[in-house]
Design a protein around this motif. Structure first.
Motif, PDB file in Angstrom:
ATOM      1  N   PRO A 149       0.826  -1.214   0.000  1.00 31.26           N
ATOM      2  CA  PRO A 149       0.000   0.000   0.000  1.00 31.26           C
ATOM      3  C   PRO A 149       0.861   1.266   0.000  1.00 31.26           C
ATOM      4  N   ARG A 150       0.352   2.312  -0.662  1.00 32.84           N
ATOM      5  CA  ARG A 150       1.090   3.565  -0.780  1.00 32.84           C
ATOM      6  C   ARG A 150       0.102   4.722  -0.709  1.00 32.84           C
ATOM      7  N   LEU A 151       0.358   5.666   0.223  1.00 28.18           N
ATOM      8  CA  LEU A 151      -0.539   6.795   0.441  1.00 28.18           C
ATOM      9  C   LEU A 151       0.028   8.060  -0.207  1.00 28.18           C
ATOM     10  N   SER A 152      -0.851   8.873  -0.779  1.00 30.57           N
ATOM     11  CA  SER A 152      -0.460  10.172  -1.323  1.00 30.57           C
ATOM     12  C   SER A 152      -1.548  11.192  -0.979  1.00 30.57           C
ATOM     13  N   PHE A 153      -1.197  12.479  -1.107  1.00 32.50           N
ATOM     14  CA  PHE A 153      -2.134  13.553  -0.770  1.00 32.50           C
ATOM     15  C   PHE A 153      -1.953  14.679  -1.763  1.00 32.50           C
ATOM     16  N   ASP A 154      -3.071  15.150  -2.352  1.00 27.34           N
ATOM     17  CA  ASP A 154      -2.985  16.191  -3.369  1.00 27.34           C
ATOM     18  C   ASP A 154      -3.452  17.548  -2.862  1.00 27.34           C
ATOM     19  N   GLY A 155      -3.652  17.659  -1.561  1.00 25.28           N
ATOM     20  CA  GLY A 155      -4.130  18.907  -0.984  1.00 25.28           C
ATOM     21  C   GLY A 155      -5.628  18.942  -0.785  1.00 25.28           C
ATOM     22  N   LEU A 156      -6.331  18.027  -1.446  1.00 25.19           N
ATOM     23  CA  LEU A 156      -7.789  17.964  -1.334  1.00 25.19           C
ATOM     24  C   LEU A 156      -8.271  16.640  -0.753  1.00 25.19           C
ATOM     25  N   GLU A 157      -7.583  15.544  -1.104  1.00 26.41           N
ATOM     26  CA  GLU A 157      -7.962  14.239  -0.582  1.00 26.41           C
ATOM     27  C   GLU A 157      -6.754  13.313  -0.558  1.00 26.41           C
ATOM     28  N   PHE A 158      -6.866  12.287   0.260  1.00 26.42           N
ATOM     29  CA  PHE A 158      -5.847  11.247   0.323  1.00 26.42           C
ATOM     30  C   PHE A 158      -6.200  10.137  -0.656  1.00 26.42           C
ATOM     31  N   ASP A 178      -9.506  -7.460   5.784  1.00 22.42           N
ATOM     32  CA  ASP A 178      -9.069  -8.474   6.741  1.00 22.42           C
ATOM     33  C   ASP A 178      -7.942  -7.883   7.593  1.00 22.42           C
ATOM     34  N   ASP A 179      -7.603  -8.567   8.668  1.00 19.98           N
ATOM     35  CA  ASP A 179      -6.647  -8.018   9.629  1.00 19.98           C
ATOM     36  C   ASP A 179      -5.287  -7.730   9.007  1.00 19.98           C
ATOM     37  N   VAL A 180      -4.811  -8.623   8.156  1.00 19.53           N
ATOM     38  CA  VAL A 180      -3.484  -8.435   7.562  1.00 19.53           C
ATOM     39  C   VAL A 180      -3.459  -7.211   6.656  1.00 19.53           C
ATOM     40  N   SER A 181      -4.464  -7.099   5.790  1.00 20.02           N
ATOM     41  CA  SER A 181      -4.484  -5.964   4.867  1.00 20.02           C
ATOM     42  C   SER A 181      -4.678  -4.649   5.612  1.00 20.02           C
ATOM     43  N   VAL A 182      -5.472  -4.661   6.663  1.00 17.53           N
ATOM     44  CA  VAL A 182      -5.662  -3.431   7.451  1.00 17.53           C
ATOM     45  C   VAL A 182      -4.344  -3.000   8.080  1.00 17.53           C
ATOM     46  N   ARG A 183      -3.592  -3.955   8.605  1.00 19.67           N
ATOM     47  CA  ARG A 183      -2.292  -3.610   9.198  1.00 19.67           C
ATOM     48  C   ARG A 183      -1.346  -3.058   8.145  1.00 19.67           C
ATOM     49  N   ARG A 184      -1.346  -3.632   6.960  1.00 22.50           N
ATOM     50  CA  ARG A 184      -0.468  -3.155   5.889  1.00 22.50           C
ATOM     51  C   ARG A 184      -0.866  -1.737   5.455  1.00 22.50           C
ATOM     52  N   LYS A 185      -2.157  -1.504   5.328  1.00 24.35           N
ATOM     53  CA  LYS A 185      -2.619  -0.178   4.931  1.00 24.35           C
ATOM     54  C   LYS A 185      -2.345   0.847   6.036  1.00 24.35           C
ATOM     55  N   ARG A 186      -2.561   0.448   7.254  1.00 27.59           N
ATOM     56  CA  ARG A 186      -2.281   1.377   8.363  1.00 27.59           C
ATOM     57  C   ARG A 186      -0.805   1.749   8.395  1.00 27.59           C
ATOM     58  N   GLN A 187       0.070   0.791   8.152  1.00 28.22           N
ATOM     59  CA  GLN A 187       1.496   1.087   8.162  1.00 28.22           C
ATOM     60  C   GLN A 187       1.864   2.065   7.051  1.00 28.22           C
ATOM     61  N   ALA A 188       1.232   1.915   5.888  1.00 33.20           N
ATOM     62  CA  ALA A 188       1.481   2.847   4.784  1.00 33.20           C
ATOM     63  C   ALA A 188       1.037   4.256   5.163  1.00 33.20           C
ATOM     64  N   VAL A 189      -0.099   4.351   5.859  1.00 34.24           N
ATOM     65  CA  VAL A 189      -0.594   5.654   6.295  1.00 34.24           C
ATOM     66  C   VAL A 189       0.365   6.276   7.310  1.00 34.24           C
ATOM     67  N   ILE A 190       0.809   5.481   8.278  1.00 36.18           N
ATOM     68  CA  ILE A 190       1.734   5.993   9.284  1.00 36.18           C
ATOM     69  C   ILE A 190       3.049   6.419   8.649  1.00 36.18           C
ATOM     70  N   ASP A 191       3.534   5.630   7.709  1.00 35.78           N
ATOM     71  CA  ASP A 191       4.793   5.978   7.022  1.00 35.78           C
ATOM     72  C   ASP A 191       4.675   7.334   6.339  1.00 35.78           C
ATOM     73  N   TRP A 192       3.527   7.601   5.712  1.00 34.72           N
ATOM     74  CA  TRP A 192       3.352   8.894   5.043  1.00 34.72           C
ATOM     75  C   TRP A 192       3.356  10.026   6.068  1.00 34.72           C
ATOM     76  N   TYR A 193       2.601   9.839   7.143  1.00 36.81           N
ATOM     77  CA  TYR A 193       2.555  10.870   8.175  1.00 36.81           C
ATOM     78  C   TYR A 193       3.941  11.128   8.766  1.00 36.81           C
ATOM     79  N   LEU A 194       4.676  10.066   9.006  1.00 37.30           N
ATOM     80  CA  LEU A 194       6.001  10.217   9.598  1.00 37.30           C
ATOM     81  C   LEU A 194       6.921  11.004   8.674  1.00 37.30           C
ATOM     82  N   ARG A 195       6.894  10.668   7.377  1.00 35.69           N
ATOM     83  CA  ARG A 195       7.711  11.425   6.419  1.00 35.69           C
ATOM     84  C   ARG A 195       7.299  12.895   6.387  1.00 35.69           C
TER      85      ARG A 195
END
Length: 242
Positions: free
Chosen positions: A102-111, A123-140
């Motif tokens: 998973p990879r998150l991006s933001f264009d100023g209007l929506e994610f 499912d639990d695995v995919s949610v964890r993977r997506k959450r990690q992608a979101v956290i990685d974006w926020y951290l950067r």
């Protein structure tokens, strides 16, 4: 452990005798423990006088946690949900793409969250993977945005050569040690005015070690409404999660 009585309320507290301290200060931590920091020359009677004069403040601190926002419901990272950023909520759009993870991006209007088709279900695995992608974006983003807000305050305090680290901090929003400021990445979720308050708070520790009157005067010189911002963080801090 000593006790201070406020009506029918019994407030346990400890006195921390500090050398070279001139005033009596109070603090209440997240575990609701009241600590009094007092000069070596202060008497217990003088400490009790301060406690009596600050009774309203003590009760607000002890019972204020009831006012705190509840953490939001856990996200599944599906289209239609919203993600916070700098004090606002933005729509999340999840699309399938040819990506290994998973990879998150933001264009100023929506994610936009790009996911492999195997990560589309909630499912639990995919949610964890997506959450990690979101956290990685926020951290950067936090590592880029938060330190950029500090120079304006450093110059007003006459500071230089301050280093910054944005990371995961347990139970705190920031800390200062040996001319280094560490900031909790979750501040990127809060309004900019709240980010500035935490940055100024930590920079003020370069001038004053303790949360003395002089410390808060320094914070107030740069952030006149710091009490309102501190209260916002106390009430809303629990909701700053993804």
């Amino acid at each position: 452990m000593r006790e201070h009585h406020i009506g029918q309320t019994v407030v346990p507290y400890e006195i921390d005798w500090v050398e070279d301290r001139e005033t009596i200060g109070l603090s209440v931590d997240q575990s609701l423990e009241l600590t009094v920091r007092a000069p070596m020359t202060a008497t217990v009677g003088e400490v009790e006088e301060v406690l009596t004069s600050r009774q309203e403040w003590i009760l607000e601190k002890l019972y204020g946690l009831k006012e705190q926002s509840e953490p939001p419901y856990p996200k599944e990272y599906l289209s239609g949900e919203k993600l916070p950023y700098r004090g606002r909520e933005y729509h999340l759009n999840v699309i399938e793409a040819d990506v290994p993870e998973p990879r998150l991006s933001f264009d100023g209007l929506e994610f936009t969250l790009e996911v492999h088709h195997l990560d589309a279900p909630a499912d639990d695995v995919s949610v964890r993977r997506k959450r990690q992608a979101v956290i990685d974006w926020y951290l950067r983003q936090a590592k880029q945005d938060l330190p950029d807000r500090s120079p304006q305050y450093e110059s007003k305090l006459g500071l230089s050569d301050i280093s910054y680290d944005v990371c995961e901090l347990s139970g705190r929003w920031g800390e200062f040690d040996n001319r280094a400021v560490r900031l909790n990445w979750r501040l990127i979720l809060a309004p900019v005015r709240i980010q500035d308050y935490v940055i100024v708070h930590e920079l003020a520790h370069a001038v004053h070690d303790e949360h003395s009157d002089a410390f808060w005067n320094t914070v107030g010189t740069l952030i006149p409404d710091y009490e309102d911002r501190r209260e916002w963080l106390r009430v809303n801090g629990n909701a700053l999660i993804v």
